[in-house]
Design an enzyme around this catalytic site. Structure first.
Site, PDB file in Angstrom:
ATOM      1  N   SER A 189     -17.538  22.844  56.373  1.00  0.00           N
ATOM      2  CA  SER A 189     -17.663  22.524  57.794  1.00  0.00           C
ATOM      3  C   SER A 189     -18.246  23.637  58.650  1.00  0.00           C
ATOM      4  CB  SER A 189     -16.306  22.121  58.346  1.00  0.00           C
ATOM      5  OG  SER A 189     -15.440  23.231  58.336  1.00  0.00           O
ATOM      6  N   HIS A 217     -14.726  16.276  55.750  1.00  0.00           N
ATOM      7  CA  HIS A 217     -15.803  16.219  56.752  1.00  0.00           C
ATOM      8  C   HIS A 217     -16.855  15.179  56.412  1.00  0.00           C
ATOM      9  CE1 HIS A 217     -14.632  19.267  59.595  1.00  0.00           C
ATOM     10  NE2 HIS A 217     -14.093  19.891  58.566  1.00  0.00           N
ATOM     11  N   LYS A 248     -10.207  12.954  61.463  1.00  0.00           N
ATOM     12  CA  LYS A 248     -11.516  13.365  61.983  1.00  0.00           C
ATOM     13  C   LYS A 248     -12.339  12.111  62.271  1.00  0.00           C
ATOM     14  CE  LYS A 248     -10.813  18.011  60.464  1.00  0.00           C
ATOM     15  NZ  LYS A 248     -10.919  19.057  59.459  1.00  0.00           N
TER      16      LYS A 248
HETATM   17  C1  PLP Z   1      -9.657  19.791  58.930  1.00  0.00           C
HETATM   18  C2  PLP Z   1      -9.703  20.036  57.457  1.00  0.00           C
HETATM   19  C3  PLP Z   1      -8.611  19.744  56.637  1.00  0.00           C
HETATM   20  C4  PLP Z   1      -7.278  19.350  57.215  1.00  0.00           C
HETATM   21  O1  PLP Z   1      -7.314  18.051  57.712  1.00  0.00           O
HETATM   22  P1  PLP Z   1      -6.124  17.581  58.673  1.00  0.00           P
HETATM   23  O2  PLP Z   1      -5.977  16.132  58.401  1.00  0.00           O
HETATM   24  O3  PLP Z   1      -6.561  17.901  60.063  1.00  0.00           O
HETATM   25  O4  PLP Z   1      -4.908  18.355  58.275  1.00  0.00           O
HETATM   26  C5  PLP Z   1      -8.750  19.850  55.274  1.00  0.00           C
HETATM   27  N1  PLP Z   1      -9.920  20.238  54.715  1.00  0.00           N
HETATM   28  C6  PLP Z   1     -10.987  20.555  55.475  1.00  0.00           C
HETATM   29  C7  PLP Z   1     -12.258  20.975  54.810  1.00  0.00           C
HETATM   30  C8  PLP Z   1     -10.918  20.477  56.869  1.00  0.00           C
HETATM   31  O5  PLP Z   1     -11.955  20.828  57.618  1.00  0.00           O
END
Ligand code: PLP
Length: 407
Positions: A189, A217, A248
């Site tokens: 990301s 992502h 997300k």
């Molecule tokens: C945001 C993120 C997570 C965590 O996801 P959440 O559901 O917000 O806990 C895990 N892996 C990556 C690569 C992330 O960017």
């Protein structure tokens, strides 16, 4: 022991290093995303446009999602009332898990309260299931994967980011009979670059390793049904464990793994991070299921999302700004030092109502401090224009370098 002085010491260290985090207090308004209200420390308010959110497709305010959540609240109330084992498994959780298993073409899926917990709980539990397991982990893996691998007590090898030769060398150096797992991401990301999924699956086959991919992502945004990059590249069946988030692109909350029935059953039975915590509220599960189901069929948001990202990158490049472009939806603009990055972010917010959080060390290496924009289908042409004008003006104001423009 002077506990208070110790806390001062810890906090001052962050201030001195310029790493102390200040949260921007924003209030999203239903139906108006990416517009929101910024509540300033002095009590005043300013309208802003959010350019760094993870609600990539605007599903967090989508009527289909909200309707499902309202319905579930009316039907069952607020919380689930228990852990999954003790009265906290409902039809909403089971429906969502079925939706996710179908999304990824797997036998089963297992729901967690976040993708962070899903990564941490799964990766820290696997060595209990496969004694002697060696985990090969990409150097740029997310903190949640690092944490799970770090404290699982098993062996770990860190391979240089996306470096297949290094991964191969590490695999070759270990006992061929040892159980192995390769953990990586489909989209990283901070740079927005892709993991080499096929090549990693080939190596896994060659060395008899399991594969674990974080598609956080990518889910909702890539692939014909939004299952991620592995779906887009027709490689989902070659991945043993797929991790994703519902927070997300799906706009709600929660995380999961999708895998074989047996593997999900074992994690369900052995992972403390799954067992000893209250399950998600039914309304959250209902909203997430509605979002996943909707995005299986609605390609228009995915297409618009990619168009918006391409458009923004083209405009920024056209002004000679140094952006990283790996062809994903993430748009990082390299500033290269923490002071200018913070100054740009502050001026964008105060003078233009544009909210983009500065990304500094340790999230990214020193010297690669950046602004990271996340355009979405709900960012309109005028918001884009305002952003372009502001970046152009501030880049000049800070006398930052531009690339030579071709032609
Ligand atoms: C945001 C993120 C997570 C965590 O996801 P959440 O559901 O917000 O806990 C895990 N892996 C990556 C690569 C992330 O960017």
């Amino acid at each position: 022991m002077d506990y208070s002085a110790k806390l001062d010491e810890a906090l001052n260290k962050l201030h001195e290093e310029g790493r102390y985090r200040t949260f921007i207090d924003i209030e999203r308004k239903n139906g108006q995303f990416p517009h929101a209200t910024w509540r300033k420390p002095d009590g005043s308010e300013q309208p802003i446009t959010v350019w760094c959110g993870n609600d990539y497709l605007g599903m967090g305010q989508h009527p289909v999602v909200l309707a499902a959540m309202h319905e579930a609240i009316e039907a069952t109330g607020a919380g689930s009332g228990g852990t999954r084992n003790i009265s906290g498994t409902t039809v909403y959780h089971k429906r969502l898990e079925a939706e996710l298993a179908d999304l990824h073409g797997k036998e089963a899926a297992l729901l967690f309260t976040s993708a962070y917990i899903a990564n941490d709980a799964t990766l820290s539990t696997l060595p209990k299931l496969f004694p002697g397991l060696i985990i090969y982990s990409d150097a740029l893996n997310h903190a949640s994967m690092i944490e799970g691998v770090r404290r699982n007590g098993g062996a770990k090898r860190i391979f240089r980011h996306n470096d297949l030769a290094h991964l191969r060398a590490l695999l070759e150096a270990d006992d061929p009979a040892a159980p192995k797992l390769i953990a990586f991401e489909s989209i990283y990301s901070m740079d927005g670059d892709f993991g080499p999924i096929k090549e990693i699956c080939d190596l896994a086959d060659e060395f008899g390793a399991l594969t674990y991919i974080d598609e956080v992502h990518a889910v909702g945004m890539y692939g014909p049904r939004g299952a991620g990059v592995a779906e887009q590249e027709r490689l989902m069946h070659r991945i043993d464990i797929i991790n994703g988030t519902l927070a997300k692109a799906y706009g709600v909350m929660g995380g999961y793994i999708a895998a074989s029935h047996k593997l999900c059953d074992a994690i369900r039975s052995y992972a403390p991070g799954f067992i000893f915590t209250t399950s998600l509220p039914p309304a959250i599960a209902a909203g997430a299921a509605a979002s996943v189901a909707h995005l299986k069929h609605d390609n228009s948001l995915r297409e618009k999302h990619q168009e918006q990202a391409a458009k923004l990158k083209l405009r920024l490049k056209g002004m000679g700004l140094p952006i990283i472009d790996h062809g994903s939806h993430i748009v990082p603009v390299m500033v290269g030092d923490p002071v200018h990055t913070k100054a740009l972010s502050d001026m964008l917010l105060e003078n233009y109502g544009i909210y983009v959080q500065p990304i500094n060390f340790p999230t990214v290496p020193r010297g690669t401090e950046r602004l990271r924009f996340t355009p979405s289908p709900v960012h309109g042409p005028s918001e884009m224009e305002t952003l372009i004008q502001a970046m152009d003006a501030l880049w000049s104001h800070c006398a930052l370098n531009r690339a030579e423009l071709a032609g």
